[in-house]
Design a protein around this motif. Structure first.
Motif, PDB file in Angstrom:
ATOM      1  N   HIS A   1      -0.573 -49.415 -17.323  1.00 11.62           N
ATOM      2  CA  HIS A   1       0.325 -49.409 -18.477  1.00 11.62           C
ATOM      3  C   HIS A   1       1.133 -50.711 -18.475  1.00 11.62           C
ATOM      4  N   PRO A   2       1.399 -51.283 -19.642  1.00 19.20           N
ATOM      5  CA  PRO A   2       2.207 -52.511 -19.677  1.00 19.20           C
ATOM      6  C   PRO A   2       3.680 -52.220 -19.418  1.00 19.20           C
ATOM      7  N   SER A   3       4.404 -53.237 -19.004  1.00 16.54           N
ATOM      8  CA  SER A   3       5.849 -53.105 -18.853  1.00 16.54           C
ATOM      9  C   SER A   3       6.463 -52.765 -20.205  1.00 16.54           C
ATOM     10  N   SER A   4       7.519 -51.952 -20.184  1.00 21.06           N
ATOM     11  CA  SER A   4       8.160 -51.537 -21.423  1.00 21.06           C
ATOM     12  C   SER A   4       9.640 -51.324 -21.171  1.00 21.06           C
ATOM     13  N   GLN A   5      10.463 -52.173 -21.769  1.00 17.90           N
ATOM     14  CA  GLN A   5      11.900 -52.010 -21.617  1.00 17.90           C
ATOM     15  C   GLN A   5      12.367 -50.717 -22.273  1.00 17.90           C
ATOM     16  N   GLN A   6      11.760 -50.368 -23.413  1.00 15.85           N
ATOM     17  CA  GLN A   6      12.135 -49.167 -24.136  1.00 15.85           C
ATOM     18  C   GLN A   6      11.892 -47.909 -23.307  1.00 15.85           C
ATOM     19  N   GLN A   7      10.775 -47.878 -22.569  1.00 15.26           N
ATOM     20  CA  GLN A   7      10.432 -46.720 -21.753  1.00 15.26           C
ATOM     21  C   GLN A   7      10.939 -46.834 -20.322  1.00 15.26           C
ATOM     22  N   GLY A   8      11.606 -47.926 -20.017  1.00 15.37           N
ATOM     23  CA  GLY A   8      12.138 -48.107 -18.670  1.00 15.37           C
ATOM     24  C   GLY A   8      11.065 -48.355 -17.627  1.00 15.37           C
ATOM     25  N   LEU A   9       9.985 -49.031 -18.031  1.00 14.07           N
ATOM     26  CA  LEU A   9       8.878 -49.302 -17.113  1.00 14.07           C
ATOM     27  C   LEU A   9       8.828 -50.793 -16.798  1.00 14.07           C
ATOM     28  N   ALA A  10       8.788 -51.117 -15.516  1.00 10.05           N
ATOM     29  CA  ALA A  10       8.743 -52.511 -15.084  1.00 10.05           C
ATOM     30  C   ALA A  10       7.728 -52.667 -13.963  1.00 10.05           C
ATOM     31  N   SER A  11       7.113 -53.817 -13.903  1.00 11.94           N
ATOM     32  CA  SER A  11       6.106 -54.087 -12.885  1.00 11.94           C
ATOM     33  C   SER A  11       6.765 -54.547 -11.588  1.00 11.94           C
ATOM     34  N   PRO A  12       6.059 -54.460 -10.472  1.00  9.52           N
ATOM     35  CA  PRO A  12       6.592 -55.009  -9.215  1.00  9.52           C
ATOM     36  C   PRO A  12       6.909 -56.493  -9.338  1.00  9.52           C
ATOM     37  N   ALA A  13       6.084 -57.229 -10.115  1.00  8.60           N
ATOM     38  CA  ALA A  13       6.326 -58.664 -10.267  1.00  8.60           C
ATOM     39  C   ALA A  13       7.659 -58.934 -10.954  1.00  8.60           C
ATOM     40  N   ALA A  14       8.005 -58.121 -11.944  1.00 11.31           N
ATOM     41  CA  ALA A  14       9.257 -58.323 -12.677  1.00 11.31           C
ATOM     42  C   ALA A  14      10.475 -57.969 -11.835  1.00 11.31           C
ATOM     43  N   LEU A  15      10.349 -56.947 -10.984  1.00 12.80           N
ATOM     44  CA  LEU A  15      11.475 -56.468 -10.185  1.00 12.80           C
ATOM     45  C   LEU A  15      11.579 -57.159  -8.834  1.00 12.80           C
ATOM     46  N   GLY A  16      10.492 -57.798  -8.410  1.00 14.24           N
ATOM     47  CA  GLY A  16      10.505 -58.438  -7.102  1.00 14.24           C
ATOM     48  C   GLY A  16      10.458 -57.444  -5.957  1.00 14.24           C
ATOM     49  N   ALA A  17       9.901 -56.268  -6.206  1.00 12.33           N
ATOM     50  CA  ALA A  17       9.798 -55.231  -5.178  1.00 12.33           C
ATOM     51  C   ALA A  17       8.575 -54.377  -5.455  1.00 12.33           C
ATOM     52  N   SER A  18       8.042 -53.751  -4.418  1.00  9.81           N
ATOM     53  CA  SER A  18       6.887 -52.873  -4.586  1.00  9.81           C
ATOM     54  C   SER A  18       7.360 -51.538  -5.150  1.00  9.81           C
ATOM     55  N   THR A  19       7.086 -51.336  -6.419  1.00 11.38           N
ATOM     56  CA  THR A  19       7.528 -50.102  -7.067  1.00 11.38           C
ATOM     57  C   THR A  19       6.538 -48.965  -6.894  1.00 11.38           C
ATOM     58  N   HIS A  20       5.397 -49.241  -6.300  1.00 10.94           N
ATOM     59  CA  HIS A  20       4.448 -48.180  -5.968  1.00 10.94           C
ATOM     60  C   HIS A  20       3.773 -48.499  -4.645  1.00 10.94           C
ATOM     61  N   CYS A  21       3.381 -47.452  -3.941  1.00  8.57           N
ATOM     62  CA  CYS A  21       2.591 -47.594  -2.718  1.00  8.57           C
ATOM     63  C   CYS A  21       1.466 -46.574  -2.795  1.00  8.57           C
ATOM     64  N   MET A  22       0.258 -47.044  -3.012  1.00  5.72           N
ATOM     65  CA  MET A  22      -0.900 -46.186  -3.183  1.00  5.72           C
ATOM     66  C   MET A  22      -1.715 -46.156  -1.893  1.00  5.72           C
ATOM     67  N   ALA A  23      -2.169 -44.969  -1.504  1.00  8.35           N
ATOM     68  CA  ALA A  23      -3.003 -44.804  -0.316  1.00  8.35           C
ATOM     69  C   ALA A  23      -4.416 -44.431  -0.752  1.00  8.35           C
ATOM     70  N   VAL A  24      -5.408 -45.127  -0.226  1.00 11.83           N
ATOM     71  CA  VAL A  24      -6.804 -44.919  -0.600  1.00 11.83           C
ATOM     72  C   VAL A  24      -7.641 -44.777   0.666  1.00 11.83           C
ATOM     73  N   MET A  25      -8.434 -43.719   0.739  1.00 18.25           N
ATOM     74  CA  MET A  25      -9.341 -43.518   1.861  1.00 18.25           C
ATOM     75  C   MET A  25     -10.633 -44.290   1.602  1.00 18.25           C
ATOM     76  N   VAL A  26     -11.086 -45.053   2.585  1.00 19.86           N
ATOM     77  CA  VAL A  26     -12.337 -45.803   2.482  1.00 19.86           C
ATOM     78  C   VAL A  26     -13.250 -45.419   3.640  1.00 19.86           C
ATOM     79  N   GLU A  27     -14.518 -45.780   3.506  1.00 27.85           N
ATOM     80  CA  GLU A  27     -15.493 -45.404   4.532  1.00 27.85           C
ATOM     81  C   GLU A  27     -15.243 -46.137   5.841  1.00 27.85           C
ATOM     82  N   ASP A  28     -14.966 -47.437   5.770  1.00 26.70           N
ATOM     83  CA  ASP A  28     -14.755 -48.253   6.967  1.00 26.70           C
ATOM     84  C   ASP A  28     -13.590 -49.185   6.697  1.00 26.70           C
TER      85      ASP A  28
END
Length: 275
Positions: free
Chosen positions: A185-212
């Motif tokens: 989703h794009p950043s949206s000031q109206q919806q209060g959504l900002a990217s990590p790049a805009a905030l200078g912080a990791s706003t999400h941490c995703m965990a993904v299982m891989v085979e190796d």
């Protein structure tokens, strides 16, 4: 016989030209012909194959298993029947869900409800999400197209649909990550959504299982991604490493320690580790 250029197929299907090229790269959808200058051209058989690929993705088939599934001798009519059955299944689930909600509403609106009726209504509340079929994760990026390209080429995620506005800017992206779907989703000031790049912080941490995990780490490292922590064994039973995406989002890739084997494959086999 009607022939379609790659841009026409992308426009009509909502897929990106990058996705179609990626499908060709991994052997899923080589175009029937190439015109002068190397332009890809797709015929009816190619469109039928693309439809089957899209249906298999919708049914939850991992990208790495689609090539095997495509080798099954199934007609287009059979594939359409499978598609219709899936649509009917979803409609039936929604119908049951609506019945639960209506029953709950009637019970709660009864002014003379007994304890038994109230308990029955509470039981309906507990079952309201039985018809929920899929969880979709939504992440925010300033440049969805660039982030989509990074997550596909560096992390090995399955490419998905890119939607554009009238000016050509990508306003929605999709990715296939293992057994889940990721929306962008794009950043949206109206919806209060900002990217990590805009905030200078990791706003999400995703965990993904891989085979190796070590093989995946080697792939990501070779692409020059910003690694936060190299692979290490964790006390909760996984071996994992952490890495930032192109806008600063934090990702953890991991494998269960009991099934972990050191990487022995070369770059030629990196597709085996697509998640």
């Amino acid at each position: 016989m009607a022939l379609w250029r790659i841009g026409q197929v992308a426009e009509r299907t909502g897929l990106s030209t990058r996705t179609l090229r990626y499908y060709e790269e991994i052997g899923l959808l080589p175009p029937s012909q190439r015109k002068e200058g190397g332009h890809r051209v797709y015929g009816p058989d190619d469109l039928t194959r693309l439809y089957r690929i899209g249906l298999l993705r919708q049914l939850g088939t991992p990208l790495a298993e689609i090539a095997t599934a495509l080798r099954e001798e199934r007609s287009l009519s059979q594939c359409v029947a499978d598609h219709l059955a899936e649509v009917d299944r979803r409609l039936q689930a929604l119908g049951h869900h609506r019945e639960r909600v209506v029953g709950l509403q009637e019970a709660l609106n009864a002014h003379s409800a007994t304890d038994e009726e109230l308990l029955a209504a509470l039981a309906e509340v507990g079952g309201l999400d039985d018809g929920i079929r899929q969880r979709i994760t939504l992440l925010v990026y300033d440049d969805i197209e660039a982030a989509h390209d990074f997550l596909v080429t560096v992390f090995g995620f399955g490419p998905g649909r890119l939607s554009r506005d009238d000016s050509g800017r990508v306003i929605h992206g999709e990715l296939h990550v293992g057994d889940g779907v990721l929306w962008m989703h794009p950043s949206s000031q109206q919806q209060g959504l900002a990217s990590p790049a805009a905030l200078g912080a990791s706003t999400h941490c995703m965990a993904v299982m891989v085979e190796d995990v070590d093989a995946h780490y080697a792939r990501v490292l070779a692409c020059g991604a910003q690694v936060a922590h190299p692979p290490r064994d964790m006390p909760y039973g996984v071996r994992e490493y952490d890495v930032h995406d192109c806008e600063g989002g934090l990702w953890s890739f991991m494998s269960p320690i009991e099934s972990h084997h050191p990487a022995t494959e070369t770059a030629d086999s990196e597709e085996a580790h697509h998640v």
